[in-house]
Design an enzyme around this catalytic site. Structure first.
Site, PDB file in Angstrom:
ATOM      1  N   GLU A   1      -9.110   3.730  -2.560  1.00 25.95           N
ATOM      2  CA  GLU A   1      -9.331   4.677  -1.480  1.00 25.95           C
ATOM      3  C   GLU A   1      -9.812   6.019  -2.019  1.00 25.95           C
ATOM      4  O   GLU A   1      -9.252   6.522  -2.992  1.00 25.95           O
ATOM      5  CB  GLU A   1      -8.050   4.937  -0.671  1.00 25.95           C
ATOM      6  CG  GLU A   1      -7.598   3.809   0.222  1.00 25.95           C
ATOM      7  CD  GLU A   1      -6.422   4.185   1.110  1.00 25.95           C
ATOM      8  OE1 GLU A   1      -5.600   3.293   1.393  1.00 25.95           O
ATOM      9  OE2 GLU A   1      -6.308   5.372   1.490  1.00 25.95           O
TER      10      GLU A   1
ATOM     11  N   TRP B   1     -12.765   4.844   1.656  1.00 30.83           N
ATOM     12  CA  TRP B   1     -11.858   4.847   2.809  1.00 30.83           C
ATOM     13  C   TRP B   1     -12.507   5.670   3.910  1.00 30.83           C
ATOM     14  O   TRP B   1     -12.606   6.880   3.754  1.00 30.83           O
ATOM     15  CB  TRP B   1     -10.475   5.399   2.436  1.00 30.83           C
ATOM     16  CG  TRP B   1      -9.505   5.234   3.569  1.00 30.83           C
ATOM     17  CD1 TRP B   1      -9.106   6.186   4.453  1.00 30.83           C
ATOM     18  CD2 TRP B   1      -8.847   4.010   3.960  1.00 30.83           C
ATOM     19  NE1 TRP B   1      -8.218   5.659   5.362  1.00 30.83           N
ATOM     20  CE2 TRP B   1      -8.048   4.321   5.096  1.00 30.83           C
ATOM     21  CE3 TRP B   1      -8.850   2.708   3.487  1.00 30.83           C
ATOM     22  CZ2 TRP B   1      -7.278   3.348   5.748  1.00 30.83           C
ATOM     23  CZ3 TRP B   1      -8.094   1.747   4.118  1.00 30.83           C
ATOM     24  CH2 TRP B   1      -7.314   2.060   5.239  1.00 30.83           C
TER      25      TRP B   1
ATOM     26  N   TYR C   1      -7.373  15.825   0.431  1.00 32.74           N
ATOM     27  CA  TYR C   1      -5.956  16.257   0.453  1.00 32.74           C
ATOM     28  C   TYR C   1      -5.664  17.171  -0.738  1.00 32.74           C
ATOM     29  O   TYR C   1      -4.819  18.053  -0.655  1.00 32.74           O
ATOM     30  CB  TYR C   1      -5.037  15.040   0.451  1.00 32.74           C
ATOM     31  CG  TYR C   1      -5.144  14.217   1.725  1.00 32.74           C
ATOM     32  CD1 TYR C   1      -5.442  12.859   1.676  1.00 32.74           C
ATOM     33  CD2 TYR C   1      -4.955  14.802   2.974  1.00 32.74           C
ATOM     34  CE1 TYR C   1      -5.562  12.100   2.841  1.00 32.74           C
ATOM     35  CE2 TYR C   1      -5.066  14.071   4.145  1.00 32.74           C
ATOM     36  CZ  TYR C   1      -5.376  12.725   4.066  1.00 32.74           C
ATOM     37  OH  TYR C   1      -5.502  11.980   5.220  1.00 32.74           O
TER      38      TYR C   1
ATOM     39  N   ASN D   1       0.846  -1.192   0.000  1.00 32.06           N
ATOM     40  CA  ASN D   1       0.000   0.000   0.000  1.00 32.06           C
ATOM     41  C   ASN D   1       0.883   1.244   0.000  1.00 32.06           C
ATOM     42  O   ASN D   1       1.763   1.386   0.871  1.00 32.06           O
ATOM     43  CB  ASN D   1      -0.918   0.060   1.212  1.00 32.06           C
ATOM     44  CG  ASN D   1      -1.813   1.307   1.153  1.00 32.06           C
ATOM     45  OD1 ASN D   1      -2.750   1.387   0.359  1.00 32.06           O
ATOM     46  ND2 ASN D   1      -1.477   2.296   1.974  1.00 32.06           N
ATOM     47  N   GLU D   2       0.658   2.070  -1.008  1.00 25.25           N
ATOM     48  CA  GLU D   2       1.331   3.376  -1.132  1.00 25.25           C
ATOM     49  C   GLU D   2       2.829   3.331  -0.886  1.00 25.25           C
ATOM     50  O   GLU D   2       3.371   4.073  -0.044  1.00 25.25           O
ATOM     51  CB  GLU D   2       0.653   4.398  -0.223  1.00 25.25           C
ATOM     52  CG  GLU D   2      -0.786   4.651  -0.660  1.00 25.25           C
ATOM     53  CD  GLU D   2      -1.398   5.919  -0.104  1.00 25.25           C
ATOM     54  OE1 GLU D   2      -2.507   6.270  -0.567  1.00 25.25           O
ATOM     55  OE2 GLU D   2      -0.770   6.568   0.751  1.00 25.25           O
TER      56      GLU D   2
HETATM   57  C1  GCU Z   1      -3.739   6.931   2.590  1.00 27.24           C
HETATM   58  C2  GCU Z   1      -3.424   5.629   3.232  1.00 27.24           C
HETATM   59  C3  GCU Z   1      -4.320   5.287   4.382  1.00 27.24           C
HETATM   60  C4  GCU Z   1      -4.653   6.536   5.159  1.00 27.24           C
HETATM   61  C5  GCU Z   1      -5.407   7.462   4.237  1.00 27.24           C
HETATM   62  C6  GCU Z   1      -5.790   8.758   4.956  1.00 27.24           C
HETATM   63  O1  GCU Z   1      -4.116   6.843   1.350  1.00 27.24           O
HETATM   64  O2  GCU Z   1      -3.356   4.528   2.378  1.00 27.24           O
HETATM   65  O3  GCU Z   1      -3.677   4.363   5.186  1.00 27.24           O
HETATM   66  O4  GCU Z   1      -5.387   6.256   6.292  1.00 27.24           O
HETATM   67  O5  GCU Z   1      -4.602   7.817   3.152  1.00 27.24           O
HETATM   68  O6  GCU Z   1      -4.954   9.643   4.979  1.00 27.24           O
HETATM   69  O7  GCU Z   1      -6.875   8.821   5.487  1.00 27.24           O
END
Ligand code: GCU
Length: 576
Positions: free
Chosen positions: A486, A531, A454, A398-399
């Protein structure tokens, strides 16, 4: 059965699994001094306090939140009647998960250890087990380090740029402890070592191949009580899918001279999964995933698992009309997969490789060690879950940070290894950098994208077009199915605003609905995972109020936010 067998313990005429979960003694500290004082722990640990297993110690033991170990556990038990003499059987202690690393003693005898949090390991104890009281001592070390997977204490230049305390490189709390059940296991020494299922498409139905790795003897197979031979053809009506999660009882028996030497039973679904062009196919038909990224996280338990919590979560997913989830960012508990198999929830099974980086100025060889660990946990994950109908794809990371010369090759190695270990499922990794080299190694693009949060914070108006452009660009570049693994927004429970503003339930619900519309209009989008399923604990950080990620559509104690209601209306219009 050797301790290395990937077969999950079970109790039957030839095998025994004794659950040692419950109250254990516990003590934090490097050296807690063993009761016998000679360091082999046969007398157990000195002066422990009672804790519950499964469970993390961080949320359980007052004041121990940020303690990552090492810590010590002790469990005393008597083997069940009939255990001795072992007579052609072997004994092992199996841990569903000890996070992050464990060393184990039984009656003063060192049995071995394991590194890596969310995957099982079994240690032979045939020589150490005794009739009467046994003393099991486990040291668990949850400390952060750069040469661990997932890594911690990562140089600021090699992270996503967020600063956490404890110093993790990932956005969830580094809970430590014995997170899943611990079992005493007895099974025939010369028995069934492994059973591998493979399903291939066959006209409208499927062909089930069963490979049995066993000691000498005659192996017989029955499916739902009827004798079968491998490969065995099943009709379309017998296949597993979210709409009809049919499970079948496969029984494998080993006989020598007509006498039953070993027996192993699996309740499994039969289905095929494949990528064709820009479509994901289940049983030969295009399928779209609707669901969530899900952490194993709950108050007090931390990352400890219980069937009750798994059932609650997966039944809520079903109630909302979801048909899938990703095990973020590590393999989930086996009982959760039992429930997913039964409820028809498709699972993207992810390794613990979150926050990888590939510094080439690496005097300590941490990058190489992380890669070895990532490959190792991938192999363990596939060995554990390869027979699962619900598991429809592997996520090897992941990432990962990709701005390093060696990054793309490292991800290709992980993807190729997954395909070599299991060619029957698509492979990918979740990325927030879809334009970086590396994605070409994946069968599907797993995209993490946060327009309206973001990027373009507060801009519901532009979030849709930003996501549309990103998806189309990625598709034009790779021509593969894309799964939005996500997207979403934080919402403080009970926070409301009109017009919607960030951190409110309205903003989260509105953003999710708009972005789902964008994705649903694109036929190459094979899935959307919000997410996250529920709020979860993180380390302390300036952007994490209460050390919680509030992007869940359910609160941490599983109360619905507005977004959950909205999703139900979208995904389950009938009974919304
Ligand atoms: C990312 C990451 C997650 C994290 C999410 C966030 O993409 O994969 O683990 O919780 O962003 O910032 O909410």
């Amino acid at each position: 059965m050797s301790a290395a067998s990937p077969l999950r313990p079970q109790t039957n005429a030839c095998r025994l699994a004794v659950d040692l979960s419950g109250t254990w003694l516990f003590r934090l500290g490097d050296d807690v001094g063993d009761d016998s004082g000679d360091g082999d722990w046969h007398g157990g640990i000195a002066g422990g306090i009672p804790v519950g297993v499964p469970g993390s110690w961080n949320d359980q033991v007052p004041g121990a939140r940020d303690e990552l170990g090492p810590a010590w556990y002790e469990r005393r038990f008597e083997p069940p009647p009939g255990t001795f003499p072992l007579a052609g059987r072997e004994a092992a202690i199996r841990f569903g998960s000890a996070s992050y690393a464990a060393s184990v003693w039984l009656n003063g005898q060192f049995l071995g250890g394991h590194e890596g949090g969310q995957l099982p390991f079994a240690l032979d104890c045939s020589g150490a087990l005794r009739d009467g009281e046994n003393v099991l001592v486990v040291q668990v070390d949850g400390r952060l380090a750069r040469d661990r997977v997932p890594p911690g204490l990562v140089p600021p230049g090699d992270t996503h740029g967020r600063v956490f305390h404890p110093d993790v490189s990932y956005d969830f709390f580094p809970f430590a402890g014995l997170h899943r059940r611990v079992e005493l296991v007895l099974a025939p020494r010369d028995g069934i070592r492994d059973v591998r299922l493979e399903t291939t498409a066959d006209d409208a139905g499927a062909l089930l191949s069963v490979r049995v790795d066993a000691a000498d003897g005659d192996v017989t197979l029955t499916l739902d009580g009827a004798p079968i031979a491998s490969p065995h053809r099943v009709d379309a009506s017998a296949l597993w899918s979210p709409a009809s999660p049919r499970l079948h009882l496969l029984e494998v028996e080993l006989r020598r001279d007509g006498v039953l030497a070993d027996r192993y039973a699996l309740r499994t679904g039969i289905r095929t999964v494949a990528v064709a062009g820009d479509q994901l196919l289940l049983n030969g038909a295009p399928v779209r995933l609707r669901g969530f990224g899900r952490h194993e996280d709950f108050a007090v338990l931390g990352r400890g698992t219980t069937p009750a919590l798994a059932a609650r979560d997966l039944l809520l997913m079903r109630q909302l009309g979801a048909n899938s989830f990703r095990t973020a960012h590590y393999p989930c508990d086996e009982e959760t997969l039992d429930i997913a198999d039964r409820l028809g929830l498709m699972v993207i099974a992810e390794t613990p490789a979150v926050g990888l980086y590939f510094g080439d100025d690496d005097p300590d060889g941490d990058t190489a060690r992380r890669q070895e660990l990532a490959l190792g946990s991938l192999a363990e994950l596939i060995a554990r879950d390869r027979n699962r109908a619900c598991v429809i794809a592997w996520s090897v990371a992941n990432e990962p940070r990709m701005d390093y010369p060696g990054a793309a090759a490292a991800l290709r190695e992980l993807c190729d290894r997954a395909r070599a270990l299991d060619g029957s499922r698509p492979v990918s990794y979740a990325t927030d950098l879809p334009d970086a080299a590396g994605v070409e190694a994946a069968d599907i693009v797993f995209l993490n994208s946060y327009p309206g949060w973001y990027r373009y914070p507060g801009r519901l108006d532009v979030a849709e077009s930003v996501l549309g452009d990103t998806l189309d660009r990625v598709y034009r570049r790779h021509g593969k199915p894309v799964i939005l693994t996500e997207f979403g927004a934080d919402a403080m429970p009970g926070s409301h605003a009109d017009p919607p503003s960030m951190w409110t339930e309205e903003y989260q619900a509105e953003l999710i609905e708009r972005l789902l519309r964008v994705a649903d209009r694109r036929s190459y989008v094979a899935g959307t995972h919000v997410w996250a399923f529920a709020d979860f604990a993180t380390a302390q950080a300036d952007h994490r109020p209460q050390s919680v990620n509030f992007k869940g559509v359910f609160t941490r104690d599983r109360r619905p936010k507005l977004a959950a209601r909205r999703l139900r209306e979208l995904w389950q219009p009938a009974d919304a």
